[in-house]
Design a protein around this motif. Sequence first.
Motif, PDB file in Angstrom:
ATOM      1  N   LEU A 127      -7.312  -3.660  10.455  1.00 47.66           N
ATOM      2  CA  LEU A 127      -6.685  -4.271   9.060  1.00 47.66           C
ATOM      3  C   LEU A 127      -5.337  -4.713   9.144  1.00 47.66           C
ATOM      4  O   LEU A 127      -4.836  -5.065   8.086  1.00 47.66           O
ATOM      5  CB  LEU A 127      -7.175  -3.168   8.004  1.00 47.66           C
ATOM      6  CG  LEU A 127      -8.562  -2.957   7.684  1.00 47.66           C
ATOM      7  CD1 LEU A 127      -8.614  -1.917   6.613  1.00 47.66           C
ATOM      8  CD2 LEU A 127      -9.270  -4.174   7.231  1.00 47.66           C
ATOM      9  N   PHE A 140      -8.244   0.906  10.905  1.00 45.24           N
ATOM     10  CA  PHE A 140      -6.934   0.913  10.164  1.00 45.24           C
ATOM     11  C   PHE A 140      -5.928  -0.280  10.978  1.00 45.24           C
ATOM     12  O   PHE A 140      -5.648  -1.262  10.509  1.00 45.24           O
ATOM     13  CB  PHE A 140      -6.272   2.116  10.188  1.00 45.24           C
ATOM     14  CG  PHE A 140      -4.836   2.220   9.366  1.00 45.24           C
ATOM     15  CD1 PHE A 140      -4.744   1.683   8.106  1.00 45.24           C
ATOM     16  CD2 PHE A 140      -3.637   2.132  10.355  1.00 45.24           C
ATOM     17  CE1 PHE A 140      -3.309   1.639   7.485  1.00 45.24           C
ATOM     18  CE2 PHE A 140      -2.553   1.884   9.824  1.00 45.24           C
ATOM     19  CZ  PHE A 140      -2.282   1.621   8.329  1.00 45.24           C
ATOM     20  N   TYR A 155       0.759  -1.247  -0.153  1.00 47.09           N
ATOM     21  CA  TYR A 155       0.131   0.058   0.134  1.00 47.09           C
ATOM     22  C   TYR A 155       0.779   1.289  -0.013  1.00 47.09           C
ATOM     23  O   TYR A 155       1.760   1.301   0.760  1.00 47.09           O
ATOM     24  CB  TYR A 155      -0.850  -0.077   1.215  1.00 47.09           C
ATOM     25  CG  TYR A 155      -1.773  -1.111   1.369  1.00 47.09           C
ATOM     26  CD1 TYR A 155      -3.248  -1.228   0.450  1.00 47.09           C
ATOM     27  CD2 TYR A 155      -1.620  -2.164   2.096  1.00 47.09           C
ATOM     28  CE1 TYR A 155      -3.977  -2.292   0.500  1.00 47.09           C
ATOM     29  CE2 TYR A 155      -2.613  -3.414   2.290  1.00 47.09           C
ATOM     30  CZ  TYR A 155      -3.744  -3.305   1.379  1.00 47.09           C
ATOM     31  OH  TYR A 155      -4.654  -4.303   1.413  1.00 47.09           O
ATOM     32  N   LYS A 175      -4.826   1.331   1.885  1.00 43.02           N
ATOM     33  CA  LYS A 175      -5.247   0.239   2.867  1.00 43.02           C
ATOM     34  C   LYS A 175      -6.770   0.629   3.219  1.00 43.02           C
ATOM     35  O   LYS A 175      -7.354  -0.571   3.350  1.00 43.02           O
ATOM     36  CB  LYS A 175      -4.362   0.135   4.030  1.00 43.02           C
ATOM     37  CG  LYS A 175      -4.545  -1.092   5.065  1.00 43.02           C
ATOM     38  CD  LYS A 175      -3.645  -1.149   5.871  1.00 43.02           C
ATOM     39  CE  LYS A 175      -3.361  -2.494   6.686  1.00 43.02           C
ATOM     40  NZ  LYS A 175      -2.992  -3.515   5.702  1.00 43.02           N
ATOM     41  N   LEU A 176      -7.063   1.758   3.701  1.00 41.51           N
ATOM     42  CA  LEU A 176      -8.352   2.052   4.142  1.00 41.51           C
ATOM     43  C   LEU A 176      -8.864   3.187   3.333  1.00 41.51           C
ATOM     44  O   LEU A 176      -8.061   4.132   2.972  1.00 41.51           O
ATOM     45  CB  LEU A 176      -8.314   2.191   5.675  1.00 41.51           C
ATOM     46  CG  LEU A 176      -9.676   2.537   6.209  1.00 41.51           C
ATOM     47  CD1 LEU A 176     -10.453   1.239   6.474  1.00 41.51           C
ATOM     48  CD2 LEU A 176      -9.260   3.417   7.813  1.00 41.51           C
ATOM     49  N   ARG A 221     -13.343  -2.890  -6.237  1.00 43.45           N
ATOM     50  CA  ARG A 221     -12.531  -3.400  -5.239  1.00 43.45           C
ATOM     51  C   ARG A 221     -13.368  -4.347  -4.285  1.00 43.45           C
ATOM     52  O   ARG A 221     -12.833  -5.633  -3.600  1.00 43.45           O
ATOM     53  CB  ARG A 221     -11.633  -2.144  -4.467  1.00 43.45           C
ATOM     54  CG  ARG A 221     -10.927  -2.833  -3.135  1.00 43.45           C
ATOM     55  CD  ARG A 221      -9.788  -1.708  -2.640  1.00 43.45           C
ATOM     56  NE  ARG A 221      -9.146  -1.964  -1.556  1.00 43.45           N
ATOM     57  CZ  ARG A 221      -8.493  -1.340  -0.841  1.00 43.45           C
ATOM     58  NH1 ARG A 221      -8.354   0.092  -1.252  1.00 43.45           N
ATOM     59  NH2 ARG A 221      -7.720  -1.684   0.079  1.00 43.45           N
ATOM     60  N   ASP A 238     -14.719  -4.595   4.201  1.00 45.74           N
ATOM     61  CA  ASP A 238     -13.820  -4.044   5.132  1.00 45.74           C
ATOM     62  C   ASP A 238     -13.140  -2.916   5.004  1.00 45.74           C
ATOM     63  O   ASP A 238     -12.700  -2.270   6.021  1.00 45.74           O
ATOM     64  CB  ASP A 238     -13.191  -5.127   5.596  1.00 45.74           C
ATOM     65  CG  ASP A 238     -14.046  -6.344   6.354  1.00 45.74           C
ATOM     66  OD1 ASP A 238     -15.185  -6.105   6.604  1.00 45.74           O
ATOM     67  OD2 ASP A 238     -13.562  -7.604   6.441  1.00 45.74           O
ATOM     68  N   PHE A 239     -12.502  -2.970   3.745  1.00 42.43           N
ATOM     69  CA  PHE A 239     -11.563  -1.711   3.643  1.00 42.43           C
ATOM     70  C   PHE A 239     -12.204  -0.088   3.629  1.00 42.43           C
ATOM     71  O   PHE A 239     -11.657   0.975   3.599  1.00 42.43           O
ATOM     72  CB  PHE A 239     -10.871  -1.856   2.329  1.00 42.43           C
ATOM     73  CG  PHE A 239     -11.681  -1.477   1.171  1.00 42.43           C
ATOM     74  CD1 PHE A 239     -11.924  -0.449   0.381  1.00 42.43           C
ATOM     75  CD2 PHE A 239     -12.383  -2.656   0.650  1.00 42.43           C
ATOM     76  CE1 PHE A 239     -12.570  -0.045  -0.520  1.00 42.43           C
ATOM     77  CE2 PHE A 239     -13.078  -2.541  -0.645  1.00 42.43           C
ATOM     78  CZ  PHE A 239     -13.236  -1.187  -1.024  1.00 42.43           C
ATOM     79  N   GLU A 248     -12.886  -8.039  -2.666  1.00 43.77           N
ATOM     80  CA  GLU A 248     -12.417  -8.004  -1.264  1.00 43.77           C
ATOM     81  C   GLU A 248     -13.580  -7.886  -0.185  1.00 43.77           C
ATOM     82  O   GLU A 248     -13.156  -8.051   1.067  1.00 43.77           O
ATOM     83  CB  GLU A 248     -11.531  -6.699  -0.880  1.00 43.77           C
ATOM     84  CG  GLU A 248     -10.242  -6.756  -1.708  1.00 43.77           C
ATOM     85  CD  GLU A 248      -9.233  -5.851  -1.452  1.00 43.77           C
ATOM     86  OE1 GLU A 248      -9.377  -5.037  -0.145  1.00 43.77           O
ATOM     87  OE2 GLU A 248      -8.316  -5.329  -2.506  1.00 43.77           O
TER      88      GLU A 248
END
Length: 318
Positions: free
Chosen positions: A143, A140, A6, A63-64, A89, A96-97, A93
Motif C-alpha cells: 500500500l 502494508f 494516516y 492505512k491498513l 470505507r 485493499d486496506f 476505496e
Amino acid sequence: MTIPKYDYDVAISFGYKDEPFANKLHSLLEGRLKLFLYSKEQEKLAGTDGEAKFNEVFGKTAKLVVILYREAWGHTPFTRFEETAIRNRAYSEGYDFAVFIPMDDSEKQKVPAWVPKNRLYIGLERWGIEAACAVIEARFSELGGEIHEESVAEMAAKVAEAIGYEERRQKHLNSHEGVQAQRLSFDEVREKLIEGVATIQKTLPAINLHEKHNGESGGAIIFLSDPTGMSVNWRPEYANVMRDSKLKATFWKGHPPYPGVTHWEKPVEGASITFAPDLTEDGRPAWKQTNKVGDVLLSPNGVADVILKWFLAKCQKG
C-alpha cells in the motif's frame, strides 16, 4: 490529488475473546509499525466519544486495518462501530486496506458475508502468528507504507520490557499472592459458567442441563445433562506455587465424581481440555490454552465461553 494522512500504520479490530492474541500481534509488530489497539489506547481514549474515534481510525486514519474475525465480530458495541466504518470505507476505496484473520477454524464463515468472495484471508492454523505478521507487513508495504527498522536502543527497550514481564509472570506463578489472585480468577470462571448454564437452560431445555457446586472458593463445578456430565476443577497442589497446576474440564458418561455422591455405575472419563494459570502483560491473572494456533491467554469470561461451547459440541455428538 490529495495524499491521505494516516495517524496509524495498522489498526487491529477484535472481540473480547481475542484480546490476548491481539496483544501478542501488537508485541510482534510494535517498533516496526505504528499501531492502534484499543486495549493499548484506553488512557488516550478516556473521556472521548468512542464511536467517533473508532469511526475515524478504522474508516480513515489507519492505512491498513486487520480484523480478527469470528461470527460474533460486528455484534458487540465497539466491533459494530468498527464494522460500519470499514464497510463505509470499502464502499469508496475497495477492500485493499483490510486484512482478515479468521480466529476459529471450525466456523464455516471465514470472513463476513459482505466481503467479496475473492478476498483472501490469513489461515492461522496453517501458518501461525509469525507468518500473519509477515503478511501484514507485506500488505502494508504494497500500500506504499514504509516499515520502520528498529534501532539498537528501541530493540533493547523492547527486550527489557519482555524480561520485565517474564519476571512479573514468574513471581505471579511462584508466590502465595499469585496463587490467591489466580484462585479469585477461577472463582470468576465458575460464576461465568453458572451464568452460562442459566442461559442454556432457557434456550436449550431439551438437554436438561443443570449445575451444582459447594460454594467453596476454588471448588469444583459439575454440569449434568443425563446421561452425560462434565466436571471443572482447579486446585493448586501448593499454597505458594502453581507449577504444573491445570484448570481441567472433563467430559463424563454418568455423574462425574463428586463428594457425597454414590455411584451405582462407575462414571467413564472421556475427553478433557486444560488451561494453565498465567499472567497478562498488564498484570491480570489469565488462563493459557494451547491449541492449533498456539498459546492463547484467556480471561475468566473467555475460559467459560470455551468450556461451554466445547461441552455443547460434545453433547451434540453424543
